[in-house]
Design a protein around this motif. Structure first.
Motif, PDB file in Angstrom:
ATOM      1  N   PHE A   1      -7.234  -1.980   1.424  1.00 31.00           N
ATOM      2  CA  PHE A   1      -7.637  -2.543   0.145  1.00 31.00           C
ATOM      3  C   PHE A   1      -8.987  -3.246   0.189  1.00 31.00           C
ATOM      4  O   PHE A   1      -9.460  -3.747  -0.832  1.00 31.00           O
ATOM      5  N   GLU A   2      -9.602  -3.261   1.367  1.00 30.12           N
ATOM      6  CA  GLU A   2     -10.959  -3.803   1.472  1.00 30.12           C
ATOM      7  C   GLU A   2     -11.977  -2.838   0.876  1.00 30.12           C
ATOM      8  O   GLU A   2     -13.094  -3.236   0.542  1.00 30.12           O
TER       9      GLU A   2
ATOM     10  N   VAL B   1      -2.414  -7.069  -1.282  1.00 27.92           N
ATOM     11  CA  VAL B   1      -3.467  -6.895  -2.288  1.00 27.92           C
ATOM     12  C   VAL B   1      -4.370  -8.130  -2.287  1.00 27.92           C
ATOM     13  O   VAL B   1      -3.883  -9.262  -2.394  1.00 27.92           O
TER      14      VAL B   1
ATOM     15  N   PRO C   1      -9.313  -7.239  -5.963  1.00 26.14           N
ATOM     16  CA  PRO C   1      -9.210  -5.833  -5.559  1.00 26.14           C
ATOM     17  C   PRO C   1     -10.165  -4.937  -6.344  1.00 26.14           C
ATOM     18  O   PRO C   1     -10.620  -5.302  -7.436  1.00 26.14           O
TER      19      PRO C   1
ATOM     20  N   TRP D   1      -1.367  -5.059  -8.019  1.00 25.23           N
ATOM     21  CA  TRP D   1      -2.806  -4.808  -8.162  1.00 25.23           C
ATOM     22  C   TRP D   1      -3.304  -5.292  -9.525  1.00 25.23           C
ATOM     23  O   TRP D   1      -4.304  -6.007  -9.621  1.00 25.23           O
TER      24      TRP D   1
ATOM     25  N   ARG E   1      -3.639  -9.001  -9.997  1.00 27.65           N
ATOM     26  CA  ARG E   1      -4.839  -9.574  -9.384  1.00 27.65           C
ATOM     27  C   ARG E   1      -6.108  -9.216 -10.163  1.00 27.65           C
ATOM     28  O   ARG E   1      -7.215  -9.600  -9.771  1.00 27.65           O
TER      29      ARG E   1
ATOM     30  N   GLY F   1      -7.213  -6.061 -10.727  1.00 32.63           N
ATOM     31  CA  GLY F   1      -7.830  -4.814 -10.292  1.00 32.63           C
ATOM     32  C   GLY F   1      -7.572  -3.679 -11.277  1.00 32.63           C
ATOM     33  O   GLY F   1      -6.587  -3.689 -12.015  1.00 32.63           O
TER      34      GLY F   1
END
Length: 275
Positions: free
Chosen positions: A184-185, A205, A209, A228, A231, A233
């Motif tokens: 997820f980086e 996560v 993201p 996700w 957050r 994303g």
């Protein structure tokens, strides 16, 4: 009286397929009242006989597993896109009797990503190493300028993904599934694993993201997609992929363009909600 034009989706198992919902919605919107689209339970052993029975009323076929590779020897020609991953999900039957194979999964992935504003990334991650993962690599070969890291469960799978990378012109680095939280980086992660496989990764996560493309559409949202989105994303789902690849199939089979994306997506969402 038989319909003027026929199309269908083939596979095994096939009862769950949303393709009839999407294609029929397109026919309604396009005013193709004399077109039909059905589903047929067909495995690899039964495929040659099924293909032999196709007559001039047939316009095209959608193919799901396990037929995407098995159909290739039965076709007159396949597109470079299909050849690049040795997988055909679309067969167009021409007026002169030719059988043309294509793969709309790959351009469908790209269209779904473009819809979320993803046109180019400097690196990406892929979770899994099955047939969909090779299509993901093919899509990434067109938009990823750097390295793709594939998180896999075995050395054999790692070798396969590196092999696909070499074939498709993508620099693929492989890593153990146990380290998948690091995926997820990257600014783009494509999850190609079966339902439930990536659930445990939801805890990894990050705070900010990038984009997640989770190819599942049932159950939806997945645990990973939910975490996700929470957050902030961007999330692209399996229904997005299914609709975009079906749009391309409709256009190829009917010769009508553009296919009605919005109507097809609405029909797919309604069908999933009713399950």
């Amino acid at each position: 009286m038989s319909a003027t034009r026929r199309a269908a989706v083939l596979g095994s198992p096939i009862a769950h397929s949303l393709s009839p919902v999407l294609h029929r919605a397109a026919y309604r919107e396009l005013g193709l009242s004399d077109w039909t689209y059905d589903r047929h339970e067909v495995d690899e052993a039964a495929l040659p006989a099924f293909m032999e029975r196709l007559d001039a009323t047939w316009a095209g076929l959608s193919l799901t597993m396990p037929l995407k590779r098995a159909v290739i020897p039965l076709l007159d020609e396949i597109s470079p896109t299909a050849a690049s991953v040795e997988a055909v999900n679309t067969v167009v039957l021409t007026a002169d009797g030719r059988r043309l194979g294509d793969n709309t999964d790959i351009p469908g992935m790209l269209a779904a990503l473009r819809e979320r504003g993803v046109r180019q990334v400097e690196r990406a991650s892929v979770l899994g190493a099955g047939a969909t993962a090779s299509s993901a690599l093919a899509a990434l070969s067109r938009i990823c300028t750097g390295e793709v890291t594939a998180y896999v469960r075995s050395r054999a799978r790692a070798d396969e993904m590196r092999g696909w990378g070499e074939r498709l012109g993508v620099t693929v680095r492989t890593a153990a599934w146990e380290d998948a939280g690091a995926a997820f980086e990257a600014p783009l992660t494509i999850a190609t694993t079966p339902a439930g496989t990536a659930d445990a990764l939801a805890a990894a996560v990050p705070e900010r993201p990038g984009t997640l493309f989770d190819v599942l559409y049932e159950p939806w949202p997945t645990t990973l997609a939910t975490a996700w989105a929470a957050r902030g994303g961007a999330v692209v789902g399996g229904l997005d992929l299914l609709v975009h690849q079906a749009v391309l199939q409709v256009e190829q089979m009917t010769g009508r363009s553009p296919a009605p994306l919005a109507a097809m997506r609405t029909a797919g969402e309604a069908a999933l909600a009713a399950r």
